[in-house]
Design a protein around this motif. Structure first.
Motif, PDB file in Angstrom:
ATOM      1  N   TYR A   4     -47.238 -21.461  26.957  1.00 36.08           N
ATOM      2  CA  TYR A   4     -48.463 -20.712  27.661  1.00 36.08           C
ATOM      3  C   TYR A   4     -47.773 -19.688  28.804  1.00 36.08           C
ATOM      4  N   GLU A   5     -48.524 -19.052  29.304  1.00 32.86           N
ATOM      5  CA  GLU A   5     -48.221 -18.135  30.202  1.00 32.86           C
ATOM      6  C   GLU A   5     -47.581 -18.648  31.558  1.00 32.86           C
ATOM      7  N   TYR A   6     -48.125 -19.682  32.051  1.00 34.28           N
ATOM      8  CA  TYR A   6     -47.382 -20.152  33.209  1.00 34.28           C
ATOM      9  C   TYR A   6     -46.031 -20.740  32.821  1.00 34.28           C
ATOM     10  N   GLU A   7     -45.996 -21.340  31.666  1.00 32.53           N
ATOM     11  CA  GLU A   7     -44.695 -21.912  31.248  1.00 32.53           C
ATOM     12  C   GLU A   7     -43.519 -20.565  30.949  1.00 32.53           C
ATOM     13  N   SER A   8     -44.042 -19.629  30.267  1.00 32.72           N
ATOM     14  CA  SER A   8     -43.169 -18.485  30.264  1.00 32.72           C
ATOM     15  C   SER A   8     -42.750 -17.924  31.583  1.00 32.72           C
ATOM     16  N   GLY A  23     -49.928 -20.133  41.342  1.00 36.06           N
ATOM     17  CA  GLY A  23     -50.276 -21.559  41.433  1.00 36.06           C
ATOM     18  C   GLY A  23     -51.132 -21.920  40.141  1.00 36.06           C
ATOM     19  N   LEU A  24     -50.918 -23.031  39.457  1.00 36.32           N
ATOM     20  CA  LEU A  24     -51.606 -23.525  38.519  1.00 36.32           C
ATOM     21  C   LEU A  24     -52.886 -24.479  39.109  1.00 36.32           C
ATOM     22  N   ALA A  87     -55.517 -24.750  31.707  1.00 40.78           N
ATOM     23  CA  ALA A  87     -55.611 -24.747  33.127  1.00 40.78           C
ATOM     24  C   ALA A  87     -55.823 -23.260  33.529  1.00 40.78           C
ATOM     25  N   VAL A  88     -56.001 -22.872  35.017  1.00 42.91           N
ATOM     26  CA  VAL A  88     -56.149 -21.552  35.275  1.00 42.91           C
ATOM     27  C   VAL A  88     -54.925 -21.157  36.300  1.00 42.91           C
ATOM     28  N   ASP A 205     -47.350 -10.625  33.233  1.00 44.19           N
ATOM     29  CA  ASP A 205     -47.746 -11.382  32.093  1.00 44.19           C
ATOM     30  C   ASP A 205     -46.436 -11.636  31.149  1.00 44.19           C
ATOM     31  N   GLY A 206     -46.374 -12.719  30.340  1.00 41.96           N
ATOM     32  CA  GLY A 206     -45.243 -12.874  29.681  1.00 41.96           C
ATOM     33  C   GLY A 206     -45.612 -13.856  28.671  1.00 41.96           C
TER      34      GLY A 206
END
Length: 400
Positions: A4-8, A23-24, A87-88, A205-206
């Motif tokens: 996911y983007e937040y993990e990247s 923040g998630l 999640a957002v 973005d990643g």
């Protein structure tokens, strides 16, 4: 497997890359609190393993914490290309002066990584390459020898970027190259990599894709990112059919009966031999066949494993026949696979001679295997028939 983007971004943060405050959020109150802590306009992005979020309305901008909470509630129900929101991500929104694109992936023909860079980020790089090829550079580098920032600098400079921007982009892109090599990735992408109006450069973005077979090697990282072992992390959620295929493979350590992927065709495939399985899949398509699945079998699976895999494939709605095909093998007993496949057909309530379109597995114990196939009237062939021809025979049976 896809992150996911937040993990990247968590991986990028680990390597010191510049990121916006974020923040998630897993509930509206989180979105309100994060927006308040950031203290200004924010962007809210649905966390799905797919592109197309903006078009689906799953990316929204908020000026206040209350608006962020309202947008959270609106985003969560949106399904993007079949994927539900996990999640957002709530991030600070800043004015952008210019967007860049940087990605590392594998060039299968050159058999080495390739760095793709463009000073026109934020849109599809394929579109930029087609309409503005002078704004895209492709730079190959070795995965065996040490890499240096010079490679990144030359790639960026090839698109006309100079001066302060070149100097500030180089360490970011070089770090992306290091991340790609360090974690056995098949894709490490930043789009957009932005120069903000205040002069900062940030990763907006990643995207990260890791080689599935590397999961065992990188267990500490995956645990740190809270990626559970049972998560397949493909571009879409695994279907019950695919999950059952993985279960069959996991229940018996002998051989392989895995990588099951479902399609909407009518010819079930029990295929193997590494690249041979991909070749056979493509050959079926080339002959006009419609594969119902892709799967791999090999490495001397047990009779029970071959049987359960056969039953699974025959249980898929729309499957009329199966084709059992492999390249010449030395480590897989033909008689065992034949016995398992036939038992699978019988237990599925099918007549082997009617439901097996073709059986082509030349290799160890093939004489014994062919005896079993003859006993049940199954159409089979040996190594004198090529894989391409065998695929053609299977497709012809579907049309008969």
């Amino acid at each position: 497997m896809r992150f996911y983007e937040y993990e990247s971004k968590a991986l990028f943060r680990r390597h010191g890359m510049p990121l916006p405050k974020s923040g998630l959020a897993r509930e509206a109150a989180d979105a309100r609190r994060i927006a308040s802590e950031i203290g200004g306009p924010v962007v809210l992005k649905s966390q799905v393993l797919s592109g197309g979020r903006m078009k689906a309305g799953a990316v929204r901008f908020a000026e206040t914490p209350d608006q962020a909470a309202a947008h959270y509630e609106a985003i969560v129900p949106i399904v993007v290309n079949g994927q539900r929101c996990r999640a957002v991500l709530v991030e600070e929104k800043k004015g952008i002066a210019q967007e860049y694109f940087a990605a590392i992936t594998w060039d299968g023909r050159r058999k080495c990584p390739v760095l793709v860079f463009s000073d026109m980020g934020g849109i599809d790089v394929e579109e930029v390459a087609e309409k503005h090829p002078e704004h895209v550079s492709k730079t190959h580098f070795s995965s065996l020898f040490p890499i240096t920032p010079r490679i990144a600098k030359e790639a960026i400079g090839a698109t006309g970027v100079t001066g302060d921007a070149l100097n500030r982009l180089t360490p970011i892109v070089f770090e992306l190259m290091r991340v790609f090599l360090a974690y056995d990735l098949t894709l490490a992408e930043i789009n957009p990599l932005a120069r903000l109006e205040d002069g900062r450069f940030v990763v907006l973005d990643g995207h990260i894709d890791m080689e599935a077979e590397a999961r065992g090697k990188h267990k500490p990282l995956l645990a740190e990112l809270a990626i559970a072992p049972e998560e397949t992390r493909q571009a879409r959620e695994a279907t019950p059919f695919e999950i059952r295929g993985a279960e069959i493979n996991a229940q018996d350590h002998r051989g392989v009966a895995g990588n099951v992927v479902g399609f909407d065709g009518d010819l079930g495939l029990v295929i193997g031999a590494g690249g041979g399985s991909l070749t056979l899949f493509d050959a079926v398509r080339k002959h006009g066949g419609r594969p119902a699945n892709y799967c791999e079998i090999g490495g001397n699976p047990s009779v029970n494993k071959a049987k359960e895999l056969t039953k699974l494939i025959l249980s898929k709605p729309g499957v009329r026949k199966i084709a059992v095909m492999m390249n010449v093998v030395s480590n897989t007993r033909v008689d065992i696979v034949a016995r398992g496949v036939i038992k699978g057909c019988i237990e599925a309530g099918k007549k082997p001679s009617e439901v097996i379109a073709i059986f082509r597995i030349p290799g160890a114990w093939e004489g014994e295997g062919f005896k079993i196939l003859r006993k049940y009237g199954v159409d089979y062939c040996d190594r004198s028939v090529s894989m391409y021809e065998a695929a053609g025979k299977a497709v012809a049976k579907m049309r008969a």
